[in-house]
Write a protein that holds these residues in place. Structure first.
Motif, PDB file in Angstrom:
ATOM      1  N   MET A 186      16.991  55.768 -58.762  1.00 11.32           N
ATOM      2  CA  MET A 186      17.906  54.629 -58.562  1.00 11.32           C
ATOM      3  C   MET A 186      19.266  54.962 -59.138  1.00 11.32           C
ATOM      4  SD  MET A 186      17.633  50.717 -59.947  1.00 11.32           S
ATOM      5  CE  MET A 186      16.138  50.391 -59.033  1.00 11.32           C
ATOM      6  N   THR A 187      20.317  54.738 -58.409  1.00 10.26           N
ATOM      7  CA  THR A 187      21.676  54.971 -58.860  1.00 10.26           C
ATOM      8  C   THR A 187      22.438  53.670 -58.845  1.00 10.26           C
ATOM      9  OG1 THR A 187      22.489  55.411 -56.644  1.00 10.26           O
ATOM     10  CG2 THR A 187      21.623  57.303 -57.864  1.00 10.26           C
ATOM     11  N   THR A 188      23.633  53.721 -59.416  1.00 11.76           N
ATOM     12  CA  THR A 188      24.436  52.504 -59.474  1.00 11.76           C
ATOM     13  C   THR A 188      24.842  52.034 -58.095  1.00 11.76           C
ATOM     14  OG1 THR A 188      26.362  53.892 -59.817  1.00 11.76           O
ATOM     15  CG2 THR A 188      25.327  53.002 -61.777  1.00 11.76           C
ATOM     16  N   SER A 189      24.882  52.912 -57.117  1.00 10.07           N
ATOM     17  CA  SER A 189      25.322  52.536 -55.786  1.00 10.07           C
ATOM     18  C   SER A 189      24.160  52.183 -54.870  1.00 10.07           C
ATOM     19  CB  SER A 189      26.135  53.689 -55.169  1.00 10.07           C
ATOM     20  OG  SER A 189      25.330  54.855 -55.098  1.00 10.07           O
ATOM     21  N   SER A 190      22.939  52.485 -55.270  1.00  8.26           N
ATOM     22  CA  SER A 190      21.798  52.248 -54.392  1.00  8.26           C
ATOM     23  C   SER A 190      20.687  51.466 -55.067  1.00  8.26           C
ATOM     24  CB  SER A 190      21.249  53.600 -53.894  1.00  8.26           C
ATOM     25  OG  SER A 190      20.776  54.369 -54.987  1.00  8.26           O
ATOM     26  N   PHE A 191      21.017  50.718 -56.120  1.00  5.11           N
ATOM     27  CA  PHE A 191      19.984  49.938 -56.769  1.00  5.11           C
ATOM     28  C   PHE A 191      19.515  48.841 -55.809  1.00  5.11           C
ATOM     29  CE2 PHE A 191      23.409  47.030 -57.372  1.00  5.11           C
ATOM     30  CZ  PHE A 191      22.852  45.790 -57.655  1.00  5.11           C
ATOM     31  N   ASP A 192      18.296  48.401 -55.999  1.00  8.19           N
ATOM     32  CA  ASP A 192      17.697  47.434 -55.088  1.00  8.19           C
ATOM     33  C   ASP A 192      18.238  46.036 -55.395  1.00  8.19           C
ATOM     34  OD1 ASP A 192      15.954  45.715 -53.645  1.00  8.19           O
ATOM     35  OD2 ASP A 192      14.468  47.329 -53.586  1.00  8.19           O
ATOM     36  N   ARG A 193      19.164  45.596 -54.583  1.00 11.94           N
ATOM     37  CA  ARG A 193      19.785  44.297 -54.819  1.00 11.94           C
ATOM     38  C   ARG A 193      18.789  43.156 -54.690  1.00 11.94           C
ATOM     39  NH1 ARG A 193      25.324  44.537 -54.921  1.00 11.94           N
ATOM     40  NH2 ARG A 193      26.258  46.488 -54.193  1.00 11.94           N
ATOM     41  N   TRP A 194      17.885  43.250 -53.725  1.00 19.22           N
ATOM     42  CA  TRP A 194      16.969  42.142 -53.494  1.00 19.22           C
ATOM     43  C   TRP A 194      15.956  42.008 -54.620  1.00 19.22           C
ATOM     44  CZ3 TRP A 194      18.329  38.414 -50.575  1.00 19.22           C
ATOM     45  CH2 TRP A 194      19.162  38.645 -49.478  1.00 19.22           C
ATOM     46  N   LEU A 195      15.498  43.125 -55.139  1.00 17.84           N
ATOM     47  CA  LEU A 195      14.591  43.068 -56.279  1.00 17.84           C
ATOM     48  C   LEU A 195      15.309  42.467 -57.488  1.00 17.84           C
ATOM     49  CD1 LEU A 195      11.930  43.686 -57.718  1.00 17.84           C
ATOM     50  CD2 LEU A 195      12.760  46.020 -58.113  1.00 17.84           C
ATOM     51  N   HIS A 196      16.532  42.900 -57.704  1.00 12.90           N
ATOM     52  CA  HIS A 196      17.308  42.378 -58.833  1.00 12.90           C
ATOM     53  C   HIS A 196      17.554  40.879 -58.675  1.00 12.90           C
ATOM     54  CE1 HIS A 196      20.189  42.286 -62.093  1.00 12.90           C
ATOM     55  NE2 HIS A 196      21.097  41.766 -61.291  1.00 12.90           N
ATOM     56  N   ARG A 197      17.908  40.454 -57.486  1.00 10.22           N
ATOM     57  CA  ARG A 197      18.161  39.037 -57.248  1.00 10.22           C
ATOM     58  C   ARG A 197      16.897  38.209 -57.419  1.00 10.22           C
ATOM     59  NH1 ARG A 197      21.930  39.979 -51.850  1.00 10.22           N
ATOM     60  NH2 ARG A 197      23.860  40.556 -52.968  1.00 10.22           N
ATOM     61  N   TYR A 198      15.800  38.748 -56.961  1.00 14.79           N
ATOM     62  CA  TYR A 198      14.536  38.025 -57.140  1.00 14.79           C
ATOM     63  C   TYR A 198      14.200  37.904 -58.623  1.00 14.79           C
ATOM     64  CZ  TYR A 198       9.671  36.626 -56.454  1.00 14.79           C
ATOM     65  OH  TYR A 198       8.482  35.939 -56.483  1.00 14.79           O
ATOM     66  N   ALA A 199      14.473  38.950 -59.391  1.00 16.94           N
ATOM     67  CA  ALA A 199      14.215  38.911 -60.831  1.00 16.94           C
ATOM     68  C   ALA A 199      15.108  37.869 -61.509  1.00 16.94           C
ATOM     69  CB  ALA A 199      14.449  40.289 -61.443  1.00 16.94           C
ATOM     70  N   VAL A 200      16.371  37.796 -61.094  1.00 17.85           N
ATOM     71  CA  VAL A 200      17.284  36.786 -61.643  1.00 17.85           C
ATOM     72  C   VAL A 200      16.767  35.388 -61.319  1.00 17.85           C
ATOM     73  CG1 VAL A 200      19.605  35.816 -61.460  1.00 17.85           C
ATOM     74  CG2 VAL A 200      19.308  38.292 -61.579  1.00 17.85           C
ATOM     75  N   PHE A 201      16.321  35.205 -60.086  1.00 16.58           N
ATOM     76  CA  PHE A 201      15.783  33.901 -59.675  1.00 16.58           C
ATOM     77  C   PHE A 201      14.552  33.543 -60.498  1.00 16.58           C
ATOM     78  CE2 PHE A 201      12.983  31.408 -56.804  1.00 16.58           C
ATOM     79  CZ  PHE A 201      13.785  30.280 -56.673  1.00 16.58           C
ATOM     80  N   THR A 202      13.697  34.523 -60.737  1.00 14.60           N
ATOM     81  CA  THR A 202      12.501  34.282 -61.550  1.00 14.60           C
ATOM     82  C   THR A 202      12.870  33.865 -62.963  1.00 14.60           C
ATOM     83  OG1 THR A 202      11.264  35.920 -60.248  1.00 14.60           O
ATOM     84  CG2 THR A 202      10.345  35.314 -62.384  1.00 14.60           C
ATOM     85  N   ALA A 203      13.869  34.536 -63.554  1.00 11.94           N
ATOM     86  CA  ALA A 203      14.306  34.184 -64.902  1.00 11.94           C
ATOM     87  C   ALA A 203      14.864  32.770 -64.947  1.00 11.94           C
ATOM     88  CB  ALA A 203      15.354  35.188 -65.388  1.00 11.94           C
ATOM     89  N   MET A 204      15.592  32.389 -63.910  1.00  5.80           N
ATOM     90  CA  MET A 204      16.157  31.042 -63.865  1.00  5.80           C
ATOM     91  C   MET A 204      15.059  29.989 -63.746  1.00  5.80           C
ATOM     92  SD  MET A 204      19.446  31.748 -61.381  1.00  5.80           S
ATOM     93  CE  MET A 204      19.872  30.015 -61.304  1.00  5.80           C
ATOM     94  N   ILE A 205      14.072  30.243 -62.906  1.00 10.34           N
ATOM     95  CA  ILE A 205      12.975  29.290 -62.729  1.00 10.34           C
ATOM     96  C   ILE A 205      12.120  29.209 -63.982  1.00 10.34           C
ATOM     97  CG2 ILE A 205      10.910  28.767 -61.372  1.00 10.34           C
ATOM     98  CD1 ILE A 205      13.539  28.198 -59.963  1.00 10.34           C
TER      99      ILE A 205
ATOM    100  N   PHE B 269      13.727  42.842 -67.670  1.00 11.92           N
ATOM    101  CA  PHE B 269      13.446  43.329 -66.314  1.00 11.92           C
ATOM    102  C   PHE B 269      14.685  43.167 -65.441  1.00 11.92           C
ATOM    103  CE2 PHE B 269      12.021  43.095 -61.964  1.00 11.92           C
ATOM    104  CZ  PHE B 269      11.008  44.037 -61.882  1.00 11.92           C
ATOM    105  N   VAL B 270      15.355  42.035 -65.568  1.00 16.62           N
ATOM    106  CA  VAL B 270      16.599  41.810 -64.830  1.00 16.62           C
ATOM    107  C   VAL B 270      17.623  42.885 -65.184  1.00 16.62           C
ATOM    108  CG1 VAL B 270      18.577  40.260 -64.556  1.00 16.62           C
ATOM    109  CG2 VAL B 270      16.259  39.322 -64.597  1.00 16.62           C
ATOM    110  N   LEU B 271      17.756  43.182 -66.452  1.00 19.28           N
ATOM    111  CA  LEU B 271      18.704  44.196 -66.905  1.00 19.28           C
ATOM    112  C   LEU B 271      18.350  45.570 -66.348  1.00 19.28           C
ATOM    113  CD1 LEU B 271      21.158  44.687 -68.820  1.00 19.28           C
ATOM    114  CD2 LEU B 271      19.486  45.244 -70.593  1.00 19.28           C
ATOM    115  N   ALA B 272      17.074  45.917 -66.371  1.00 18.23           N
ATOM    116  CA  ALA B 272      16.634  47.248 -65.935  1.00 18.23           C
ATOM    117  C   ALA B 272      16.785  47.448 -64.435  1.00 18.23           C
ATOM    118  CB  ALA B 272      15.182  47.483 -66.344  1.00 18.23           C
ATOM    119  N   THR B 273      16.785  46.384 -63.663  1.00 16.36           N
ATOM    120  CA  THR B 273      16.936  46.496 -62.214  1.00 16.36           C
ATOM    121  C   THR B 273      18.381  46.279 -61.775  1.00 16.36           C
ATOM    122  OG1 THR B 273      16.322  44.152 -61.979  1.00 16.36           O
ATOM    123  CG2 THR B 273      14.575  45.788 -61.721  1.00 16.36           C
ATOM    124  N   GLY B 274      19.286  46.085 -62.721  1.00 17.83           N
ATOM    125  CA  GLY B 274      20.688  45.868 -62.396  1.00 17.83           C
ATOM    126  C   GLY B 274      21.438  47.162 -62.148  1.00 17.83           C
TER     127      GLY B 274
END
Length: 331
Positions: free
Chosen positions: A1-20, A146-151
């Motif tokens: 995983m690189t800064t330009s190709s990180f999985d945006r959808w996984l990261h967004r889902y993790a953010v959503f999970t943290a919010m919920i 987890f959110v941080l690690a997938t960012g």
């Protein structure tokens, strides 16, 4: 995983999970403030009915305690479902083994948390409620890691280039000690809320935890690392908010004679301050964990760069000597 190709959808889902995850946390804190943990005498059913078919909204006006407690149960079920989705998505899209393992650990912790909540009801055990609340803060902090690690900033530690040196040992020790002290302070606060114990110890712990937190904030701001500085700003904000809420929780529970304020038990302002104080404590712990993880990540990246530089010179020299031998040069 690189800064330009990180999985945006996984990261967004993790953010959503943290919010919920804040839903069961907030509802759980409100349950404790209202002393509504035993609104239902059974679990996993609610008054003998299936949890998901219980007429929850009917209790909004009829029974406040049951409305809040059942809302807490439903919110816990929701975060459980989202945790299952997090594991499925992570296993399918995340190449790093340790991140996949972290998602599984989060799901296991959420399941255990649900069982702890059920045991608290079945056994009518306030100590179990204390453990239940503390464990919730750890789960929330872990989800945000987890959110941080997938960012996108994880790969280079929030820098345009890799760090050139590891973090100092003093900074590492301070960063690790701070969340430990804050968690200890949360334990003392839980004793006050659930068992009516350790009030003065809680006040003393607040002084120690605040001192360590301020120290790590100052050290982070002076580190020259933007990734640490941004986390320290967030930590300073939630710390200040928490101190204000703590003063409000104290005044609304014990009164404030200099101002002529007399505390009224279970008054709306008391419930509000005590609940917000409990939730804010989890944010302080979460931000301190975030800062500690960032410190350790930057240290790991800096140590890796230093190691690569240390081994690169002899490797290059050996290669030149070998090429020289094949070319007939001096040995």
């Amino acid at each position: 995983m690189t800064t330009s190709s990180f999985d945006r959808w996984l990261h967004r889902y993790a953010v959503f999970t943290a919010m919920i995850a804040l839903l069961p946390i907030g509802m759980g804190a409100l349950v404790t403030s209202l002393d509504a943990g035993m609104a239902f005498m059974d679990w996993p059913t609610s008054d003998g009915q299936n949890m998901f078919f219980y007429p929850w909204l009917r209790d909004f006006h009829a029974n406040r305690d049951k409305f809040v407690e059942h809302g807490h149960r439903l919110a816990g079920s929701l975060i459980g479902m989202l945790s299952i989705g997090l594991v499925v998505l992570t296993v399918r899209r995340e190449p790093r083994r340790w991140v996949r393992g972290l998602s599984i650990a989060i799901l296991a912790a959420v399941v255990l948390q649900g069982l702890l909540g059920g045991f608290r009801v079945i056994a009518d055990a306030r100590v179990a409620a204390l453990v239940h609340g503390l464990f919730a803060s750890l789960i929330f902090a872990t989800i945000t890691v987890f959110v941080l690690a997938t960012g996108s900033k994880w790969q280079r530690g929030g820098c345009d280039s890799l760090p050139t040196k590891p973090i100092s040992s003093g900074m590492k020790s301070l960063a690790i000690a701070t969340p430990l002290a804050i968690f200890g302070q949360s334990l003392l606060g839980g004793l006050v809320r659930h068992l009516g114990l350790a009030l003065h110890e809680h006040l003393g712990g607040a002084i120690l935890a605040t001192a360590l937190t301020v120290a790590v904030i100052v050290a982070s701001c002076r580190s020259g690392q933007a990734w640490l500085r941004s986390a320290s700003i967030g930590l300073s904000m939630v710390l200040l908010f928490q101190l204000v809420l703590g003063a409000g929780a104290w005044a609304t529970r014990f009164g404030f004679p200099p101002a002529g304020y007399v505390a009224v038990q279970q008054a709306p302002e008391q419930i509000l301050f005590r609940t917000a104080h409990a939730v804010a404590a989890m944010f302080v712990l979460m931000m301190s964990v975030q800062l500690a993880v960032r410190v350790l990540r930057l240290n790991w990246l800096g140590s890796g760069v230093r190691f690569e530089r240390a081994v690169s010179i002899p490797v290059q020299t050996s290669t030149l000597e070998t090429c020289s031998k094949f070319a007939g040069g001096p040995a």
